[in-house]
Design an enzyme around this catalytic site. Structure first.
Site, PDB file in Angstrom:
ATOM      1  N   ASP A 185      -3.902  -5.225 -11.728  1.00 50.34           N
ATOM      2  CA  ASP A 185      -3.481  -4.184 -10.782  1.00 50.34           C
ATOM      3  C   ASP A 185      -1.984  -3.905 -10.896  1.00 50.34           C
ATOM      4  OD1 ASP A 185      -3.912  -2.305  -8.784  1.00 50.34           O
ATOM      5  OD2 ASP A 185      -4.974  -3.709  -7.479  1.00 50.34           O
ATOM      6  N   ASP A 188      -9.152   4.171  -5.978  1.00 47.87           N
ATOM      7  CA  ASP A 188      -9.496   3.272  -4.877  1.00 47.87           C
ATOM      8  C   ASP A 188     -10.449   3.928  -3.890  1.00 47.87           C
ATOM      9  OD1 ASP A 188      -8.099   1.065  -5.696  1.00 47.87           O
ATOM     10  OD2 ASP A 188      -6.355   1.429  -4.438  1.00 47.87           O
TER      11      ASP A 188
END
Length: 717
Positions: A446, A512
């Site tokens: 990430d 997301d």
């Protein structure tokens, strides 16, 4: 071989590139697009001559040409491709061709400027499926430093390119399309975020008015780079249309000492009659890479939206049990497993298993996952650090910052300087130690904030470029040490999606936001560059965590089904009926994922914006699966016929609604007729005439299955 001729031609993958080598300065591409076939020298000369502009009143005596690197010395007054200087001198380049060499599908053009003491090597190549690749390498031949400010690659456009399309976005809504006319001037998209960013456009596109997925000549350019970049579409007052792409260099990032050189990232250009053909060239090339994933993409469950930071072994083992029961093949433990990480305010950078949460380490959960027959994956965010961490307290000098001040924080975190050797070694050692201690098959990598004031505190110099290159080196070394570990590129969702990062990773996290309505556009626009098997697409819980919309399991599944499929949902206490349905969707995906992940992605151009039709057609044309989605209520009722494009024109296809995943949807007052019959139609008819769309409620969908049948087969009466 060396070329002595005045013209060159490249032909590959349905694309032709014709180059005039005789233009002042550096050669010019006079055709890039549809195949012309190999042409005789006389016709090449005629094409080059036909491209020469006339002198006009008020203009210069020898009209400027759009070359591979147009220069002011030869009359160019559009946006410059090269900007640089030696303490205020040598800023006006006069690079001229000194040598051209070629292979069957590439050209290498060398040019020099004896006054500015510069050498430029320009590489032009066609990929196996007709993607035009360009890169410049600039070398300082002088005895003093040369400060480079900009070096861009240029791609010419046909006169029919009158509309431009790019994308913008934000966290939870990346890659939203915007269109406008290509008028005189430059439309410029810059990323100064240290990564492409959620608002980045994957492609700068330009095409004929009204181009769509299946119609209109359209060209597009992508920069394979994971740092700052600049894409533009420009039309000059002298009728030159072109796209450009290059790294966006911050002040002082590239200073070439005597003998040093700088290479631009590869810029990649594709074209097509419609966006499907354009994107198909990218997809086919990506699939031929030696590192492209070759095994079936494992169905994945990620724990983030299931438990967030609440890491409890009993809960997670129950979640793993349920995941295995529905057919999941990979279980990924997300953020929260490492030292001091109870929320997003602390711990980032301390890559040690937290004994306060995992008293016996990660072994118990990993062993349980493996006993259930699943792979195990783990979340990292190696490029970031919380100020509240042992790493930050012990090594503040490893944090990117300028002039002794901390950059504005994002998600309560700062950014590490991967170009610092000690920082690089620490991250490599800690990640390798975790991968060495535990049998981990997958990393979710990430990157949850944009870069601000990203300077190397050792020098004060801007450091986006160096940290991007260091990231590539770190990923490459981890892959070398752990060749069986797959890596996902996640960056606040989809804020780092580019073909630079995909040289080192095995998929991207598309967004997301997994609300299926939001994902329709997001996935379609991501798919202009990235094929389905590299695009993470998950089923979420009944209520979206990012939009609060509520959707059925079937609707979420039909949106995610084509991609690298997975689940982002706490399924521990779902009902038996939901468990059975979820298992059915997982099985359906497994039955069809070879088609989804090797087939040709297609989209229908429909008059009704309330409808969406997309699908995947097998390379041999034998099978296809389409998803029809009712985005919102249509003005017309019923919606009329829909086209199913991309099938073999001469093939005949049996058309059915998918079974048994054919939920009772819609409010039609009578049965839809064609599913009740053995409907067999040709690819031509299905693409041009179409079939009646089922009546659906808004935010519902169906899957349509097509199987090619023998020529003798005919629909029953």
């Amino acid at each position: 071989m060396n070329i002595d001729a005045s013209y060159a031609q490249l032909h590959r993958g349905g694309t032709s590139v014709i180059v005039d080598l005789s233009t002042p300065g550096i050669p010019a591409i006079v055709h890039w697009g549809p195949a012309t076939g190999k042409l005789p020298e006389s016709e090449l000369a005629a094409i080059a001559i036909a491209a020469r502009p006339q002198r006009v009143s008020g203009g210069i005596d020898v009209p400027a040409r759009l070359t591979l690197l147009p220069q002011e010395v030869f009359g160019w007054q559009g946006s410059p491709a090269l900007l640089g200087q030696r303490n205020g001198t040598a800023w006006a380049s006069a690079l001229s061709t000194t040598a051209v060499t070629s292979t069957a599908h590439s050209l290498t053009i060398t040019s020099e400027d004896s006054a500015a003491k510069l050498r430029l090597v320009t590489e032009v190549a066609l990929s196996p499926h007709g993607v035009l690749q360009q890169r410049h390498t600039l070398t300082n031949l002088g005895s003093t430093d040369y400060q480079l400010h900009q070096l861009a690659t240029l791609f010419p456009l046909p006169a029919t390119a009158t509309t431009i399309q790019d994308a913008t976005g934000r966290h939870l809504k990346e890659r939203s399309v915007q269109q406008r006319p290509l008028t005189v001037g430059a439309h410029v998209r810059e990323s100064r975020r240290g990564r492409p960013g959620a608002d980045a456009t994957l492609l700068m596109l330009a095409g004929s008015a009204g181009f769509g997925h299946r119609s209109g000549l359209v060209h597009g350019v992508h920069l394979a780079w994971s740092g700052n970049h600049r894409l533009s579409a420009e039309r000059t007052i002298t009728s030159d249309n072109f796209l450009s792409a290059g790294e966006l260099l911050l002040p002082g990032e590239v200073v070439l000492a005597p003998g040093e050189n700088y290479s631009t990232p590869w810029a990649l250009g594709s074209w097509g009659i419609g966006l499907d053909e354009l994107s198909g060239r990218f997809h086919q090339d990506l699939r031929q890479r030696p590192q492209h994933p070759s095994r079936p993409r494992p169905v994945t469950l990620n724990t983030w939206e299931a438990v967030y930071f609440d890491h409890d072994l009993a809960t997670l083992t129950t979640l793993a049990d349920k995941a295995a029961a529905v057919g999941v093949e990979r279980f990924v433990l997300d953020d929260g497993w490492f030292l001091g990480r109870r929320d997003d305010t602390a711990g980032l950078g301390d890559w040690f298993v937290d004994p306060g949460v995992w008293a016996q380490g990660l072994g118990p959960i990993i062993n349980h996952v493996h006993e259930l027959g699943m792979e195990f994956g783990l979340w990292f965010e190696p490029e970031m650090v919380n100020p509240d961490s042992e790493l930050a307290r012990n090594h503040p000098e490893w944090i990117l910052h300028a002039d002794g001040r901390w950059p504005a924080s994002g998600r309560q975190q700062q950014v590490l300087n991967l170009a610092h050797p000690d920082c690089f070694d620490y991250l490599l050692e800690r990640i390798s130690a975790i991968l060495g201690e535990y049998p981990i098959s997958y990393i979710k990598w990430d990157h949850n904030r944009d870069l601000l004031d990203a300077a190397d505190p050792r020098t004060g110099h801007a450091a986006v470029r160096e940290t991007t290159l260091a990231l590539y080196r770190l990923l490459a070394e981890l892959k070398f040490r752990h060749p069986d570990v797959e890596i996902e590129s996640c960056a606040s969702g989809g804020a780092r999606v580019d073909l630079g990062i995909l040289d080192y990773t095995d998929r991207i996290w598309t967004s997301d936001c997994i609300d299926p309505i939001e994902r329709l556009d997001n996935q379609a626009n991501t798919g202009l560059l990235v094929p389905y098997e590299l695009m993470g697409a998950h089923i979420g819980g009944p209520i979206s965590h990012s939009t609060r919309r509520q959707h059925s399991l079937g609707f979420m599944a039909r949106t995610a089904i084509f991609g690298h499929f997975g689940i982002e949902w706490n399924i521990t206490d779902i009902s038996e009926a939901q468990t059975a349905e979820l298992a059915q969707w997982v099985a359906f995906h497994k039955d069809n994922r070879e088609l989804f992940h090797t087939g040709i992605s297609v989209h229908a151009d429909l008059a009704d914006p309330a409808l969406d039709v997309r699908g995947v057609v097998a390379q041999d044309g034998e099978r296809a699966v389409f998803a029809l989605t009712q985005r919102e209520a249509s003005i017309t009722y019923p919606s009329g016929r829909i086209a199913l494009p991309g099938l073999s024109p001469e093939g005949r296809y049996r058309v059915t609604l998918s079974h048994p995943l054919d939920d009772e949807v819609g409010n039609g007052q009578s049965p839809l007729d064609w599913p009740l019959h053995e409907s067999v139609l040709s690819g031509t008819v299905l693409g041009a005439v179409g079939i009646a769309a089922p009546v659906l409620f808004p935010e519902q969908s169906v899957l349509i299955m097509l199987a090619r049948v023998d020529a003798e087969a005919a629909p029953s009466s």
